[in-house]
Design a protein around this motif. Sequence first.
Motif, PDB file in Angstrom:
ATOM      1  N   ARG A   1      10.867   1.728   3.238  1.00 16.29           N
ATOM      2  CA  ARG A   1       9.693   0.929   2.569  1.00 16.29           C
ATOM      3  C   ARG A   1       8.729   1.535   2.718  1.00 16.29           C
ATOM      4  O   ARG A   1       7.766   1.351   2.045  1.00 16.29           O
ATOM      5  CB  ARG A   1       9.851  -0.535   3.650  1.00 16.29           C
ATOM      6  N   LEU A   2       8.262   2.286   4.072  1.00 14.79           N
ATOM      7  CA  LEU A   2       7.017   3.240   4.126  1.00 14.79           C
ATOM      8  C   LEU A   2       6.983   4.061   3.140  1.00 14.79           C
ATOM      9  O   LEU A   2       5.789   4.200   2.491  1.00 14.79           O
ATOM     10  CB  LEU A   2       7.100   3.608   5.509  1.00 14.79           C
ATOM     11  N   THR A   3       7.935   4.814   2.721  1.00 11.90           N
ATOM     12  CA  THR A   3       7.804   5.650   1.690  1.00 11.90           C
ATOM     13  C   THR A   3       7.726   5.198   0.422  1.00 11.90           C
ATOM     14  O   THR A   3       6.607   5.856  -0.231  1.00 11.90           O
ATOM     15  CB  THR A   3       9.070   6.497   1.747  1.00 11.90           C
ATOM     16  N   ASN A   4       8.228   4.016  -0.029  1.00 16.58           N
ATOM     17  CA  ASN A   4       7.898   3.660  -1.248  1.00 16.58           C
ATOM     18  C   ASN A   4       6.512   2.964  -1.212  1.00 16.58           C
ATOM     19  O   ASN A   4       5.766   3.068  -2.238  1.00 16.58           O
ATOM     20  CB  ASN A   4       9.064   2.448  -1.537  1.00 16.58           C
ATOM     21  N   GLN A   5       5.955   2.409  -0.050  1.00 19.47           N
ATOM     22  CA  GLN A   5       4.558   2.046  -0.114  1.00 19.47           C
ATOM     23  C   GLN A   5       3.626   3.220  -0.242  1.00 19.47           C
ATOM     24  O   GLN A   5       2.666   3.042  -1.174  1.00 19.47           O
ATOM     25  CB  GLN A   5       4.393   1.018   1.315  1.00 19.47           C
ATOM     26  N   GLN A   6       3.979   4.316   0.116  1.00 16.07           N
ATOM     27  CA  GLN A   6       3.021   5.523  -0.044  1.00 16.07           C
ATOM     28  C   GLN A   6       3.214   5.868  -1.136  1.00 16.07           C
ATOM     29  O   GLN A   6       2.126   6.226  -2.007  1.00 16.07           O
ATOM     30  CB  GLN A   6       3.541   6.683   1.105  1.00 16.07           C
ATOM     31  N   HIS A   7       4.357   5.925  -1.982  1.00 18.06           N
ATOM     32  CA  HIS A   7       4.310   6.453  -3.369  1.00 18.06           C
ATOM     33  C   HIS A   7       3.698   5.379  -4.320  1.00 18.06           C
ATOM     34  O   HIS A   7       2.998   5.943  -5.199  1.00 18.06           O
ATOM     35  CB  HIS A   7       5.771   6.599  -3.742  1.00 18.06           C
ATOM     36  N   ASP A   8       3.846   4.382  -4.094  1.00 18.72           N
ATOM     37  CA  ASP A   8       3.304   3.287  -4.831  1.00 18.72           C
ATOM     38  C   ASP A   8       1.793   3.323  -4.892  1.00 18.72           C
ATOM     39  O   ASP A   8       1.058   2.789  -5.717  1.00 18.72           O
ATOM     40  CB  ASP A   8       3.688   1.826  -4.444  1.00 18.72           C
TER      41      ASP A   8
ATOM     42  N   ILE B   1      -4.519  11.550   0.679  1.00 17.32           N
ATOM     43  CA  ILE B   1      -5.086  12.867   0.755  1.00 17.32           C
ATOM     44  C   ILE B   1      -3.850  13.760   1.506  1.00 17.32           C
ATOM     45  O   ILE B   1      -3.588  14.903   1.005  1.00 17.32           O
ATOM     46  CB  ILE B   1      -6.492  12.940   1.165  1.00 17.32           C
ATOM     47  N   ALA B   2      -3.493  13.145   2.738  1.00 13.39           N
ATOM     48  CA  ALA B   2      -2.650  14.166   3.442  1.00 13.39           C
ATOM     49  C   ALA B   2      -1.968  13.179   4.520  1.00 13.39           C
ATOM     50  O   ALA B   2      -2.557  12.039   4.860  1.00 13.39           O
ATOM     51  CB  ALA B   2      -3.327  15.066   4.254  1.00 13.39           C
ATOM     52  N   THR B   3      -0.852  13.525   4.996  1.00 12.64           N
ATOM     53  CA  THR B   3      -0.048  12.668   6.328  1.00 12.64           C
ATOM     54  C   THR B   3       0.476  13.586   7.028  1.00 12.64           C
ATOM     55  O   THR B   3       0.929  14.712   6.775  1.00 12.64           O
ATOM     56  CB  THR B   3       0.972  11.891   5.474  1.00 12.64           C
ATOM     57  N   LEU B   4       0.156  13.266   8.203  1.00  7.92           N
ATOM     58  CA  LEU B   4       0.833  13.804   9.342  1.00  7.92           C
ATOM     59  C   LEU B   4       1.970  13.174   9.984  1.00  7.92           C
ATOM     60  O   LEU B   4       1.759  12.002  10.359  1.00  7.92           O
ATOM     61  CB  LEU B   4      -0.508  14.221  10.434  1.00  7.92           C
ATOM     62  N   HIS B   5       3.035  13.733  10.570  1.00  8.98           N
ATOM     63  CA  HIS B   5       4.294  13.146  10.746  1.00  8.98           C
ATOM     64  C   HIS B   5       4.630  13.539  12.125  1.00  8.98           C
ATOM     65  O   HIS B   5       4.724  14.846  12.262  1.00  8.98           O
ATOM     66  CB  HIS B   5       5.334  12.889  10.016  1.00  8.98           C
ATOM     67  N   VAL B   6       4.693  12.846  13.375  1.00  9.22           N
ATOM     68  CA  VAL B   6       5.071  13.585  14.545  1.00  9.22           C
ATOM     69  C   VAL B   6       6.195  12.485  15.395  1.00  9.22           C
ATOM     70  O   VAL B   6       6.191  11.238  15.447  1.00  9.22           O
ATOM     71  CB  VAL B   6       3.741  13.269  15.556  1.00  9.22           C
ATOM     72  N   HIS B   7       7.044  13.220  15.715  1.00  9.58           N
ATOM     73  CA  HIS B   7       8.370  12.602  16.238  1.00  9.58           C
ATOM     74  C   HIS B   7       7.777  12.450  17.979  1.00  9.58           C
ATOM     75  O   HIS B   7       7.680  13.468  18.520  1.00  9.58           O
ATOM     76  CB  HIS B   7       9.631  13.430  16.412  1.00  9.58           C
ATOM     77  N   LEU B   8       7.796  11.091  18.438  1.00  9.27           N
ATOM     78  CA  LEU B   8       7.126  11.226  19.725  1.00  9.27           C
ATOM     79  C   LEU B   8       8.239  10.974  20.820  1.00  9.27           C
ATOM     80  O   LEU B   8       8.188  11.524  21.918  1.00  9.27           O
ATOM     81  CB  LEU B   8       6.371   9.468  19.778  1.00  9.27           C
ATOM     82  N   ASP B   9       9.361  10.475  20.341  1.00  7.80           N
ATOM     83  CA  ASP B   9      10.669  10.500  21.218  1.00  7.80           C
ATOM     84  C   ASP B   9      11.847  10.021  19.977  1.00  7.80           C
ATOM     85  O   ASP B   9      11.655  10.230  19.126  1.00  7.80           O
ATOM     86  CB  ASP B   9      10.640   9.476  22.220  1.00  7.80           C
ATOM     87  N   ARG B  10      13.148   9.729  20.832  1.00  6.09           N
ATOM     88  CA  ARG B  10      14.141   9.696  20.164  1.00  6.09           C
ATOM     89  C   ARG B  10      14.053   8.560  19.084  1.00  6.09           C
ATOM     90  O   ARG B  10      14.665   8.498  17.812  1.00  6.09           O
ATOM     91  CB  ARG B  10      15.201   9.364  21.070  1.00  6.09           C
ATOM     92  N   HIS B  11      13.167   7.575  19.176  1.00  5.81           N
ATOM     93  CA  HIS B  11      13.219   6.367  18.386  1.00  5.81           C
ATOM     94  C   HIS B  11      11.603   6.335  17.731  1.00  5.81           C
ATOM     95  O   HIS B  11      11.612   5.575  16.726  1.00  5.81           O
ATOM     96  CB  HIS B  11      13.316   5.074  19.228  1.00  5.81           C
ATOM     97  N   GLU B  12      10.722   6.631  18.183  1.00  8.36           N
ATOM     98  CA  GLU B  12       9.384   6.492  17.514  1.00  8.36           C
ATOM     99  C   GLU B  12       8.811   7.689  17.031  1.00  8.36           C
ATOM    100  O   GLU B  12       8.940   8.690  17.619  1.00  8.36           O
ATOM    101  CB  GLU B  12       8.452   5.806  18.765  1.00  8.36           C
TER     102      GLU B  12
END
Length: 157
Positions: free
Chosen positions: A70-77, A83-94
Motif C-alpha cells: 500500500r505504501l509503495t502504491n501510494q508513492q507510485h501514485d 525527490i528521494a526516499t531513505l529507508h532504514v530497518h530499525l529492528d526486526r519489525h519496524e
Amino acid sequence: MERVTITIDADLLAFVDTLSATKSYGSRSEAIRDILRKAARTERQADPDAPCFATLAYVYDHETRDLARRLTNQQHDHHDLSIATLHVHLDRHECLEVAVLRGTSGAVQSFADGVISQRGVRHGQLHLLPGAPDAAHGHEHGHEHGPGHAHSHAHDD
C-alpha cells in the motif's frame, strides 16, 4: 530595519526570555523576529497552492498485512511529488522512511496524510519548507532526464 514598541504581558515576556536563553538568541528582538518568521511561514503554507519542499518521516511495522504494498502504491501514485526516499530497518519489525517531497503544500499534505493514516504506520511527521518547485536549478549535473522526470537541488544563493 524598523523599530517598533510593543506592550506584552509578563508571562509572554518570560517565554521570550526563556526562548532567548534556550536558543541562544542575541536579544529579545531576534527571538521575536524568529517567532514572527515561523508564523509567516505557517500562514503561507496554509495556502494549498503554495509551492513547498518537505520531508515526511514515518515509522511503520513492515509485518502489517499488505502495508508495504500500500505504501509503495501510494508513492507510485504520487511519483511527481517525490525527490528521494531513505529507508532504514530499525529492528526486526519496524522501518523508518524519510521522503523528500516537492509540490504544492496541499498536494504534499494530502500525500502525507494518506501515508500517516495507513494501518501499521506508528509515527509520522511532515515538515514543510517554502519553495519554488517549478524554478529551474540552473546548472548541469551530469545526467539526462527522461520524459516526465524532474528533480531539485537546494542551493544557498
